[in-house]
Design a protein around this motif. Structure first.
Motif, PDB file in Angstrom:
ATOM      1  N   TYR A 137      10.520   2.189   1.479  1.00  0.00           N
ATOM      2  CA  TYR A 137      11.239   1.669   0.318  1.00  0.00           C
ATOM      3  C   TYR A 137      10.944   2.526  -0.912  1.00  0.00           C
ATOM      4  CZ  TYR A 137      12.319  -0.809  -3.839  1.00  0.00           C
ATOM      5  OH  TYR A 137      12.795  -1.098  -5.083  1.00  0.00           O
ATOM      6  N   LYS A 138       9.690   2.909  -1.107  1.00  0.00           N
ATOM      7  CA  LYS A 138       9.350   3.727  -2.273  1.00  0.00           C
ATOM      8  C   LYS A 138      10.090   5.057  -2.237  1.00  0.00           C
ATOM      9  CE  LYS A 138       4.805   1.730  -3.047  1.00  0.00           C
ATOM     10  NZ  LYS A 138       3.363   1.911  -2.911  1.00  0.00           N
ATOM     11  N   TRP A 139      10.227   5.634  -1.046  1.00  0.00           N
ATOM     12  CA  TRP A 139      10.981   6.878  -0.930  1.00  0.00           C
ATOM     13  C   TRP A 139      12.441   6.630  -1.282  1.00  0.00           C
ATOM     14  CZ3 TRP A 139      15.193   7.681   2.238  1.00  0.00           C
ATOM     15  CH2 TRP A 139      15.699   8.969   2.215  1.00  0.00           C
ATOM     16  N   ALA A 185      11.183  -5.691  -1.901  1.00  0.00           N
ATOM     17  CA  ALA A 185      10.011  -4.845  -1.645  1.00  0.00           C
ATOM     18  C   ALA A 185       8.748  -5.511  -2.168  1.00  0.00           C
ATOM     19  CB  ALA A 185      10.192  -3.480  -2.297  1.00  0.00           C
ATOM     20  N   LYS A 186       8.881  -6.221  -3.286  1.00  0.00           N
ATOM     21  CA  LYS A 186       7.726  -6.986  -3.769  1.00  0.00           C
ATOM     22  C   LYS A 186       7.372  -8.080  -2.777  1.00  0.00           C
ATOM     23  CE  LYS A 186       8.636  -6.114  -8.610  1.00  0.00           C
ATOM     24  NZ  LYS A 186       9.245  -6.627  -9.839  1.00  0.00           N
ATOM     25  N   GLY A 187       8.383  -8.699  -2.165  1.00  0.00           N
ATOM     26  CA  GLY A 187       8.130  -9.702  -1.127  1.00  0.00           C
ATOM     27  C   GLY A 187       7.445  -9.094   0.079  1.00  0.00           C
ATOM     28  N   ILE A 188       7.889  -7.894   0.469  1.00  0.00           N
ATOM     29  CA  ILE A 188       7.246  -7.199   1.592  1.00  0.00           C
ATOM     30  C   ILE A 188       5.789  -6.896   1.242  1.00  0.00           C
ATOM     31  CG2 ILE A 188       7.198  -5.038   2.890  1.00  0.00           C
ATOM     32  CD1 ILE A 188      10.267  -5.055   2.775  1.00  0.00           C
ATOM     33  N   GLU A 215       3.690 -10.006   1.612  1.00  0.00           N
ATOM     34  CA  GLU A 215       3.378 -10.293   3.016  1.00  0.00           C
ATOM     35  C   GLU A 215       2.281  -9.356   3.521  1.00  0.00           C
ATOM     36  OE1 GLU A 215       4.534 -12.978   4.565  1.00  0.00           O
ATOM     37  OE2 GLU A 215       5.630 -13.371   2.713  1.00  0.00           O
ATOM     38  N   CYS A 216       2.342  -8.102   3.110  1.00  0.00           N
ATOM     39  CA  CYS A 216       1.285  -7.150   3.488  1.00  0.00           C
ATOM     40  C   CYS A 216      -0.067  -7.617   2.959  1.00  0.00           C
ATOM     41  CB  CYS A 216       1.587  -5.763   2.923  1.00  0.00           C
ATOM     42  SG  CYS A 216       2.937  -4.902   3.707  1.00  0.00           S
ATOM     43  N   GLU A 217      -0.072  -8.120   1.740  1.00  0.00           N
ATOM     44  CA  GLU A 217      -1.318  -8.586   1.142  1.00  0.00           C
ATOM     45  C   GLU A 217      -1.861  -9.816   1.860  1.00  0.00           C
ATOM     46  OE1 GLU A 217      -3.118  -6.897  -1.053  1.00  0.00           O
ATOM     47  OE2 GLU A 217      -1.550  -5.387  -0.868  1.00  0.00           O
ATOM     48  N   LYS A 218      -0.966 -10.680   2.365  1.00  0.00           N
ATOM     49  CA  LYS A 218      -1.429 -11.846   3.134  1.00  0.00           C
ATOM     50  C   LYS A 218      -2.174 -11.398   4.373  1.00  0.00           C
ATOM     51  CE  LYS A 218       2.240 -15.100   1.906  1.00  0.00           C
ATOM     52  NZ  LYS A 218       3.395 -15.841   2.431  1.00  0.00           N
ATOM     53  N   GLU A 264      12.819 -10.574   4.124  1.00  0.00           N
ATOM     54  CA  GLU A 264      12.746  -9.622   3.004  1.00  0.00           C
ATOM     55  C   GLU A 264      13.253  -8.244   3.429  1.00  0.00           C
ATOM     56  OE1 GLU A 264      12.090 -10.292  -0.073  1.00  0.00           O
ATOM     57  OE2 GLU A 264      11.414 -12.340   0.231  1.00  0.00           O
ATOM     58  N   MET A 265      12.959  -7.850   4.654  1.00  0.00           N
ATOM     59  CA  MET A 265      13.401  -6.539   5.132  1.00  0.00           C
ATOM     60  C   MET A 265      14.919  -6.483   5.263  1.00  0.00           C
ATOM     61  SD  MET A 265      10.507  -5.620   7.965  1.00  0.00           S
ATOM     62  CE  MET A 265      11.678  -4.692   8.906  1.00  0.00           C
TER      63      MET A 265
END
Length: 194
Positions: A53-55, A95-98, A101-104, A187-188
């Motif tokens: 997403y950042k790319w 992307a913030k939602g993704i 989820e990564c942080e969870k 989210e994806m």
């Protein structure tokens, strides 16, 4: 400490037999041993998605539209620019939602999985202590060795009970992870739709 080390060496060389764990405790121990690498792998792949997403965000999709708008006044590209901006903001939110989820997952394997590993280590330690005490009691049947064996056996049973308590929560763990993956997929779909 040296008693556990001696017991490990005796077990590896075949001079002593290890106490087998109860089946339910052994299954839960295997589950929790495999949980940490599985979660780390999932977290790594989710982080890779965030990098994609950042790319995508770095790629400037508005530049061709703005260049086209400068070429002539007859074409109104403002609706297209607004559509691209709306999509980019929706992708940013997803992307913030993704990332959430990564942080969870990261918080779970940093905290809860660490506690699981500590419990597995404690169970292994108490089993070795119990086997070592049983070996000493078999060699010399003294009251001190008998008390040590009884104490170690109680600690081992307590560790097995704790492992059973952790095993009772496996369904909840799987349900939480399933819910996290469902929200991640949602989210994806927003972030990477065509």
């Amino acid at each position: 400490m040296f008693g556990r080390l001696k017991q490990k060496v005796k077990e590896k060389t075949g001079r002593a037999k290890a106490t087998s764990l109860p089946v339910d405790v052994d299954e839960s121990m295997i589950y929790f041993k495999n949980l940490l690498p599985r979660l780390k792998d999932l977290h790594k792949h989710m982080t890779d998605l965030n990098d994609v997403y950042k790319w995508q965000k770095k790629a400037n999709f508005l530049a061709p539209l703005e260049n086209y708008a400068r070429l002539g006044d007859k074409v109104n590209v403002q609706p297209f620019i607004e559509a691209v901006n709306a999509r980019m903001s929706a992708e940013g939110d997803s992307a913030k939602g993704i990332q959430n989820e990564c942080e969870k997952y990261k918080a779970y394997y940093s905290n809860d999985c660490r506690l699981h590993q500590e419990q597995i280590n404690y169970l292994s330690k108490t089993r070795l202590d119990m086997d070592s005490a049983a070996d000493k009691f078999a060699n010399a049947e003294t009251d001190a060795n008998k008390m040590k064996l009884d104490t170690c056996t109680k600690e081992f049973e307590t560790a097995c009970t704790r492992m059973r308590e952790l095993a009772a929560g496996i369904k909840d763990i799987e349900a939480n992870h399933s819910a996290w993956q469902d929200s991640l997929m949602k989210e994806m779909k927003v972030a990477f739709r065509k």
